[in-house]
Write an enzyme that holds these catalytic residues in place. Structure first.
Site, short mmCIF file in Angstrom:
data_model
loop_
_atom_site.label_atom_id
_atom_site.label_comp_id
_atom_site.label_asym_id
_atom_site.label_seq_id
_atom_site.Cartn_x
_atom_site.Cartn_y
_atom_site.Cartn_z
N CYS A 393 3.36 0.64 3.28
CA CYS A 393 2.72 -0.56 2.74
C CYS A 393 4.09 -1.44 1.97
O CYS A 393 4.32 -1.97 3.10
CB CYS A 393 2.70 0.78 1.44
N HIS A 524 -1.93 3.00 4.13
CA HIS A 524 -1.19 4.40 4.66
C HIS A 524 -1.55 5.17 5.03
O HIS A 524 -2.70 5.97 4.91
CB HIS A 524 -0.82 5.04 2.99
N GLU A 526 -0.72 7.59 6.44
CA GLU A 526 -0.61 8.89 6.21
C GLU A 526 -1.58 10.11 6.14
O GLU A 526 -1.78 11.41 6.17
CB GLU A 526 0.77 9.24 5.61
#
Length: 583
Positions: A393, A524, A526
């Site tokens: 990001c 994102h 993750e």
């Protein structure tokens, strides 16, 4: 005729007492994993007693990370634990806050839906909470209902803010019948070193407080730094009026992924399925045992620097940490996190000291100008040494700014950090400009949730994904300014992934011949990583870090541009000595 017929879905509530941060979320997640491994369909929900509508505008130092779901909800970080342990995507309905509940009730009152009633906490607030709890038992997209809904009640028993949620949970048991609802209470059993004793009184008082509002727990999770002896478990069972089989000792575990084994050893899962009369099979440990071998038996170790703005609170990067570790599991590697405050990287000496002995650099997301120059400096340092870099990001945006400055756009910046910059290589998204200017609410208005992207065939990211079409979750207001794409590309940076219409830059990277691994994503990733299914980008990043460590890569030659854009080449390795401790 049964007054409370057995329901298709059972409800299990998890509360906490004595102190906060006892691990209710991890306990609930681990129990959910155990029930899933027994063949049951499980979903989870978090009830948060704060008045914020969602955590999206909360300070990361107070709340930790904001976990974004596929449908774009900004939720509590515990929802991330739920997704990782259950290995399933949850929706925004998995997180309920007091702010949401009150907003809904007040909106109904304004519309006249209560027909002139005096609107009160009981029944109107509690009824809205119950509605949201019961909605979790509705059939999903394929028409199947969950077997079990696990609902974690935030806060601590005795808190004023938690009382409406506990009352709603009590009423759910009354409405559905005691045989269909299970209460699990997590409590602290402190060890007093001077006297060498474990003390049970705090747990007794916590259960007494819970019983005073009409809830008798079916099982107790005893949190301690050591095993609770059988004699004390029997005492707690007697004084708290809980079945001895429901007294569960949970000493601190070496890893959060050991907690399901701890609960199973204490037979909590068997006790739950017996009490709720659930169909079940033996626990299938195949996948989880493989995970634990990777956790506890690594073949090597790598150090990854996380260069962030909120490193004083690790929970601000919880999903990032778990995704990096999962990337290590993929390669039987232990990942050591080196926490680096981005402010510490703003000078040459600071960045060399912070990054001199690591094998990879991760630049996570964030907001605001503080520490940005440190992140950019860290990227420059890593680029000059062949050190793997992964940007998330804001990390992608910093990679782009650094690339732009390297080709002569010395004042390149983001419109977020410097609105008056002559070269806004990162600009405000068109549909966000009125929000940034203060004409609309900040909360819940970013580009949120899952969006598709198309990857360039043969790129590093396409090879990692093994696909040219992907979907990732997002949370941002700013994007790469397309007017600067050609100029930025002069640095060698490739725009290797875009939105399907080609407008929004989603992935950037340097070609391998220029740098082994510099990858950035506007998303994102993750948030979609699982311990048993590591995200491919994190796995690729950790592999690059392993290769860097093993290869003792020499510094790379970088073109340096002076202010007029002319190119000057320096052999970086001749002017800056290699870090002393890379292994």
């Amino acid at each position: 005729m049964r007054r409370h017929p057995q329901t298709a879905t059972k409800h299990l509530f998890v509360s906490g007492g004595v102190a906060s941060s006892l691990g209710k979320g991890l306990t609930a997640s681990s129990l959910g994993q155990l029930l899933t491994a027994r063949g049951l369909r499980v979903t989870m929900q978090k009830l948060d007693p704060y008045l914020n509508v969602d955590p999206g505008t909360m300070n990361p130092f107070q709340h930790g990370e904001v976990f974004v779901t596929e449908d774009g909800a900004e939720t509590d970080l515990d929802v991330g634990h739920y997704e990782r342990f259950l290995d399933r995507d949850l929706s925004g309905s998995a997180n309920v806050t007091t702010g949401q509940v009150y907003s809904t009730v007040i909106a109904k009152e304004r519309r006249g839906e209560y027909l002139g009633d005096t609107v009160q906490v009981i029944p109107h607030i509690t009824d809205e909470i119950k509605r949201r709890i019961m909605a979790m038992a509705e059939p999903n997209a394929d028409g199947r209902r969950p077997d079990v809904v696990i609902t974690e009640i935030g806060g601590t028993v005795g808190d004023i803010e938690s009382q409406p949620f506990l009352e709603a949970a009590r009423q759910v048991r009354h409405d559905l019948g005691r045989e269909n609802v299970f209460f699990l209470h997590v409590s602290l059993v402190p060890y007093l070193a001077p006297s060498g004793e474990l003390k049970t009184k705090p747990t007794q008082h916590s259960v007494a407080a819970l019983r005073s509002i009409g809830i008798t727990p079916d099982a107790l999770i005893l949190r301690c730094d050591r095993d609770v002896p059988e004699a004390l478990k029997n005492k707690i069972a007697l004084m708290c009026d809980v079945d001895i089989d429901g007294i569960i000792s949970t000493p601190d575990a070496p890893s959060i992924y050991d907690i399901p084994k701890v609960l199973h050893r204490e037979e909590l899962d068997a006790f739950v399925v017996r009490r709720l009369n659930l169909p079940f099979r033996d626990v299938d440990w195949t996948e989880w045992d493989d995970l634990l071998r990777r956790v506890h038996e690594p073949k090597e170790t790598v150090r990854i620097a996380l260069v962030g703005k909120y490193v004083e609170l690790s929970d601000a990067y919880l999903s990032v940490i778990e995704a990096i570790r999962a990337g290590g599991f993929k390669h039987r590697a232990k990942v050591e996190i080196s926490w680096v405050g981005s402010d510490d990287c703003q000078t040459d000496g600071g960045v060399a000291s912070a990054l001199g002995d690591v094998h990879g650099v991760l630049i996570p997301g964030g907001f605001g100008i503080r520490g940005i120059e440190g992140k950019i400096s860290a990227i420059s340092y890593a680029r000059s040494r062949g050190l793997p870099v992964f940007g998330l990001c804001l990390g992608l945006q910093c990679i782009v700014i650094e690339a732009a400055r390297s080709v002569g756009l010395t004042e390149a910046n983001s419109a977020e950090f410097e609105p008056g910059t002559p070269d806004p290589v990162i600009s405000t998204m068109a549909d966000q400009e009125h929000i940034v200017s203060g004409q609309a609410d900040l909360g819940g208005t970013m580009r949120l949730g899952a969006y598709p992207a198309v990857l360039e065939s043969g790129s590093i990211v396409a090879e990692a994904y093994q696909s040219t079409k992907v979907s990732e979750r997002h949370r941002h207001r700013y994007e790469v300014n397309n007017a600067y794409r050609d100029r930025i590309a002069e640095s060698g940076l490739r725009f290797s992934g875009t939105s399907p219409d080609g407008h929004l830059v989603e992935f950037v990277e340097y070609p391998p011949e220029q740098h082994p691994f510099v990858v950035g994503t506007q998303a994102h990733p993750e948030l979609k990583s699982r311990p048993t299914r590591p995200h491919p980008l994190f796995a690729a990043f950790v592999k690059a870090a392993i290769d860097y460590k093993e290869g003792e890569l020499l510094p790379v030659e970088m073109p340096e541009r002076v202010s007029n854009g002319a190119e000057r080449r320096d052999q970086v390795g001749q002017s800056i000595p290699e870090p002393a401790n890379r292994g």
